[in-house]
Write a protein that holds these residues in place. Sequence first.
Motif, PDB file in Angstrom:
ATOM      1  N   TRP A  58       0.699  -1.207  -0.015  1.00  0.00           N
ATOM      2  CA  TRP A  58       0.018   0.035   0.127  1.00  0.00           C
ATOM      3  C   TRP A  58       0.944   1.262   0.067  1.00  0.00           C
ATOM      4  O   TRP A  58       0.409   2.460  -0.062  1.00  0.00           O
ATOM      5  CB  TRP A  58      -0.893  -0.083   1.208  1.00  0.00           C
ATOM      6  CG  TRP A  58      -0.166  -0.079   2.559  1.00  0.00           C
ATOM      7  CD1 TRP A  58       0.045  -1.317   3.052  1.00  0.00           C
ATOM      8  CD2 TRP A  58       0.334   0.983   3.682  1.00  0.00           C
ATOM      9  NE1 TRP A  58       0.672  -1.178   4.237  1.00  0.00           N
ATOM     10  CE2 TRP A  58       0.956   0.069   4.308  1.00  0.00           C
ATOM     11  CE3 TRP A  58       0.425   2.058   3.432  1.00  0.00           C
ATOM     12  CZ2 TRP A  58       1.769   0.984   5.242  1.00  0.00           C
ATOM     13  CZ3 TRP A  58       1.047   2.780   4.231  1.00  0.00           C
ATOM     14  CH2 TRP A  58       1.743   2.180   5.266  1.00  0.00           C
ATOM     15  N   VAL A  59       2.288   1.292   0.070  1.00  0.00           N
ATOM     16  CA  VAL A  59       2.807   2.382   0.321  1.00  0.00           C
ATOM     17  C   VAL A  59       3.315   2.980  -1.115  1.00  0.00           C
ATOM     18  O   VAL A  59       3.286   2.146  -2.130  1.00  0.00           O
ATOM     19  CB  VAL A  59       4.205   2.026   0.983  1.00  0.00           C
ATOM     20  CG1 VAL A  59       5.346   3.078   0.699  1.00  0.00           C
ATOM     21  CG2 VAL A  59       4.303   1.034   2.464  1.00  0.00           C
ATOM     22  N   THR A  60       3.295   4.118  -1.082  1.00  0.00           N
ATOM     23  CA  THR A  60       3.620   5.081  -2.184  1.00  0.00           C
ATOM     24  C   THR A  60       4.889   5.805  -2.029  1.00  0.00           C
ATOM     25  O   THR A  60       4.767   6.640  -1.312  1.00  0.00           O
ATOM     26  CB  THR A  60       2.438   6.067  -2.428  1.00  0.00           C
ATOM     27  OG1 THR A  60       1.292   5.457  -2.569  1.00  0.00           O
ATOM     28  CG2 THR A  60       2.851   7.035  -3.729  1.00  0.00           C
ATOM     29  N   PRO A  99       6.216   9.399   0.961  1.00  0.00           N
ATOM     30  CA  PRO A  99       6.546   8.643   2.361  1.00  0.00           C
ATOM     31  C   PRO A  99       5.939   9.208   3.238  1.00  0.00           C
ATOM     32  O   PRO A  99       5.852   8.380   4.179  1.00  0.00           O
ATOM     33  CB  PRO A  99       8.125   8.691   2.033  1.00  0.00           C
ATOM     34  CG  PRO A  99       8.303  10.176   1.319  1.00  0.00           C
ATOM     35  CD  PRO A  99       7.179   9.993   0.106  1.00  0.00           C
ATOM     36  N   HIS A 100       5.689  10.476   3.418  1.00  0.00           N
ATOM     37  CA  HIS A 100       4.884  11.096   4.273  1.00  0.00           C
ATOM     38  C   HIS A 100       3.576  10.369   5.005  1.00  0.00           C
ATOM     39  O   HIS A 100       3.128  10.211   5.978  1.00  0.00           O
ATOM     40  CB  HIS A 100       4.828  12.415   4.539  1.00  0.00           C
ATOM     41  CG  HIS A 100       3.913  12.790   3.253  1.00  0.00           C
ATOM     42  ND1 HIS A 100       4.231  12.824   1.956  1.00  0.00           N
ATOM     43  CD2 HIS A 100       2.591  13.325   3.411  1.00  0.00           C
ATOM     44  CE1 HIS A 100       3.279  13.371   1.321  1.00  0.00           C
ATOM     45  NE2 HIS A 100       2.122  13.398   1.861  1.00  0.00           N
ATOM     46  N   ILE A 101       2.990  10.034   3.991  1.00  0.00           N
ATOM     47  CA  ILE A 101       1.728   9.126   4.087  1.00  0.00           C
ATOM     48  C   ILE A 101       1.919   7.874   4.901  1.00  0.00           C
ATOM     49  O   ILE A 101       1.177   7.535   5.812  1.00  0.00           O
ATOM     50  CB  ILE A 101       1.098   8.792   2.913  1.00  0.00           C
ATOM     51  CG1 ILE A 101       0.421  10.092   2.175  1.00  0.00           C
ATOM     52  CG2 ILE A 101      -0.340   7.833   3.374  1.00  0.00           C
ATOM     53  CD1 ILE A 101      -0.039   9.837   0.817  1.00  0.00           C
ATOM     54  N   ALA A 102       2.925   7.175   4.603  1.00  0.00           N
ATOM     55  CA  ALA A 102       3.154   5.670   5.331  1.00  0.00           C
ATOM     56  C   ALA A 102       3.706   6.255   6.611  1.00  0.00           C
ATOM     57  O   ALA A 102       3.307   5.539   7.437  1.00  0.00           O
ATOM     58  CB  ALA A 102       4.299   5.295   4.592  1.00  0.00           C
ATOM     59  N   ARG A 103       4.340   7.170   6.785  1.00  0.00           N
ATOM     60  CA  ARG A 103       5.101   7.431   8.265  1.00  0.00           C
ATOM     61  C   ARG A 103       3.879   7.972   9.089  1.00  0.00           C
ATOM     62  O   ARG A 103       3.690   7.536  10.105  1.00  0.00           O
ATOM     63  CB  ARG A 103       6.128   8.493   8.203  1.00  0.00           C
ATOM     64  CG  ARG A 103       7.382   8.186   7.367  1.00  0.00           C
ATOM     65  CD  ARG A 103       8.498   9.230   7.634  1.00  0.00           C
ATOM     66  NE  ARG A 103       9.844   8.847   7.024  1.00  0.00           N
ATOM     67  CZ  ARG A 103      10.236   9.055   5.983  1.00  0.00           C
ATOM     68  NH1 ARG A 103       9.253  10.165   5.106  1.00  0.00           N
ATOM     69  NH2 ARG A 103      11.313   8.565   5.428  1.00  0.00           N
ATOM     70  N   GLU A 104       3.163   8.853   8.662  1.00  0.00           N
ATOM     71  CA  GLU A 104       1.889   9.169   9.293  1.00  0.00           C
ATOM     72  C   GLU A 104       1.161   7.941   9.804  1.00  0.00           C
ATOM     73  O   GLU A 104       0.299   8.087  10.985  1.00  0.00           O
ATOM     74  CB  GLU A 104       0.916  10.245   8.546  1.00  0.00           C
ATOM     75  CG  GLU A 104      -0.238  10.716   9.196  1.00  0.00           C
ATOM     76  CD  GLU A 104       0.043  11.758  10.532  1.00  0.00           C
ATOM     77  OE1 GLU A 104      -0.808  12.211  10.780  1.00  0.00           O
ATOM     78  OE2 GLU A 104       1.256  11.955  10.474  1.00  0.00           O
ATOM     79  N   ARG A 105       0.708   6.918   8.815  1.00  0.00           N
ATOM     80  CA  ARG A 105      -0.322   6.058   9.142  1.00  0.00           C
ATOM     81  C   ARG A 105       0.528   5.145  10.173  1.00  0.00           C
ATOM     82  O   ARG A 105      -0.251   4.812  11.184  1.00  0.00           O
ATOM     83  CB  ARG A 105      -0.422   5.023   7.719  1.00  0.00           C
ATOM     84  CG  ARG A 105      -1.410   6.078   6.998  1.00  0.00           C
ATOM     85  CD  ARG A 105      -1.862   5.059   5.665  1.00  0.00           C
ATOM     86  NE  ARG A 105      -3.017   5.765   4.912  1.00  0.00           N
ATOM     87  CZ  ARG A 105      -3.486   5.113   4.111  1.00  0.00           C
ATOM     88  NH1 ARG A 105      -3.369   3.788   3.367  1.00  0.00           N
ATOM     89  NH2 ARG A 105      -4.515   6.015   3.139  1.00  0.00           N
ATOM     90  N   ILE A 106       1.716   4.867  10.021  1.00  0.00           N
ATOM     91  CA  ILE A 106       2.459   4.073  11.139  1.00  0.00           C
ATOM     92  C   ILE A 106       2.278   4.684  12.465  1.00  0.00           C
ATOM     93  O   ILE A 106       2.058   4.035  13.603  1.00  0.00           O
ATOM     94  CB  ILE A 106       3.693   3.793  10.696  1.00  0.00           C
ATOM     95  CG1 ILE A 106       4.092   2.947   9.450  1.00  0.00           C
ATOM     96  CG2 ILE A 106       4.457   3.078  11.815  1.00  0.00           C
ATOM     97  CD1 ILE A 106       3.260   1.745   9.500  1.00  0.00           C
ATOM     98  N   GLU A 143      12.439  -0.978  -1.091  1.00  0.00           N
ATOM     99  CA  GLU A 143      12.008   0.361  -0.342  1.00  0.00           C
ATOM    100  C   GLU A 143      10.716   0.528   0.282  1.00  0.00           C
ATOM    101  O   GLU A 143      10.711   1.120   1.143  1.00  0.00           O
ATOM    102  CB  GLU A 143      12.295   1.388  -1.333  1.00  0.00           C
ATOM    103  CG  GLU A 143      13.724   1.533  -1.753  1.00  0.00           C
ATOM    104  CD  GLU A 143      13.849   0.453  -3.086  1.00  0.00           C
ATOM    105  OE1 GLU A 143      15.205   0.463  -3.421  1.00  0.00           O
ATOM    106  OE2 GLU A 143      12.993  -0.214  -3.394  1.00  0.00           O
ATOM    107  N   ASN A 144       9.664  -0.284  -0.300  1.00  0.00           N
ATOM    108  CA  ASN A 144       8.364  -0.153   0.405  1.00  0.00           C
ATOM    109  C   ASN A 144       8.413  -0.643   1.970  1.00  0.00           C
ATOM    110  O   ASN A 144       8.016   0.107   2.794  1.00  0.00           O
ATOM    111  CB  ASN A 144       7.490  -0.923  -0.273  1.00  0.00           C
ATOM    112  CG  ASN A 144       6.851  -0.201  -1.438  1.00  0.00           C
ATOM    113  OD1 ASN A 144       7.054   0.956  -1.781  1.00  0.00           O
ATOM    114  ND2 ASN A 144       5.798  -0.786  -2.159  1.00  0.00           N
ATOM    115  N   ALA A 145       9.173  -1.858   2.005  1.00  0.00           N
ATOM    116  CA  ALA A 145       9.290  -2.738   3.162  1.00  0.00           C
ATOM    117  C   ALA A 145       9.985  -2.167   4.144  1.00  0.00           C
ATOM    118  O   ALA A 145       9.766  -1.850   5.466  1.00  0.00           O
ATOM    119  CB  ALA A 145       9.554  -4.089   2.925  1.00  0.00           C
TER     120      ALA A 145
END
Length: 339
Positions: A89-91, A95-102, A128-130
């Motif tokens: 699901w990572v884009t 990258p800020h979206i992934a960090r925010e969701r985590i 890089e996603n993982a």
Amino acid sequence: MIRYSTVGLLYTRTCPLACRHCIIESSPKATEKMTQALASEYIKVVPKYSDQLCFTGGEPLLYYNEILPLIRQAKELGLGVSLVTGAGWVTLAKPHIARERIRLIKEAGLDALVVSWDSYHEEFSPPENALLVVESAKEVGLSVQVRGVMSATGPLPRIEQKLVSIDVKYQKQNILRLGSAATLPEDHFIFGGIPKTGGCGTIFQPVVEPDGKVYACCGPSRSSRSETSPLILGDTAHESLDSIFERATNDPILEAIATIGPHALFNLIKDDPELVGVLPIRERYTGICELCLDMNDVPAVVNKLRARVSESQVSRLITALRLYHQSSPELRAEVQCPM
């Protein structure tokens, strides 16, 4: 009554990835999904049977906005909560979206994150996603480990090297010829005779799937071919989850699988004259799960197993091992049954 080490909610079978080894057979084409309301009802039952809940899939974080309140609910009920993600699901462009969701799932109460990362995942999702998900979890203090499924060629050294460098545990397991992997060429697998292992550490980790089916473990048991297999615990479309768990936690076959293991169960019945030509025996196996599935798929074999585990000597051994496992759960996989 047995208490489960964790209960899994397979929130969806949909996944951005279509990994060739996937034991759940998840993919973008798999559309099954729980409703948030139904998942909430399942969660209410879990504390009676376990202290831990795991959201898995498919990719549960495809439905991040639904998972977030469910994590909060589970924490309010006193459960430890984990989640498994393939990071598809990572884009990377955002990258800020992934960090925010985590960060937000950590704030909601998530205790542990498991990231699936191996050569099969990399066919559909860049490493890089993982890595972004792993590093984001570490940044917010969320417990994280990486889980990889190995083909016969073994793990990718660069994944192991990277994880060692950032102090993240890599949990590796050999690929089983089940689920999507059943169609892979033979050179992906390590074949051998009947695996001589002790008790199964996953049989008391039941999973509820989107269609309401409840299985004794995450992955292998869904390959059961017989609807009467003890590995298929029930169906919430016809029976409450509470009732299904109540019955399953008192099933002596499941307890025997957890304590003495499938190999010991096989040894209990392999010389029974009534099972000649009935007891399935393969020429080769990719893991102990195949032996467990084969035995539990044959009603006559299951009946024999139920009779044998009810015998006083076997029953006493199972009880003794259960008490030992409860006092030293970290040693479960190391115990070898003398049978």
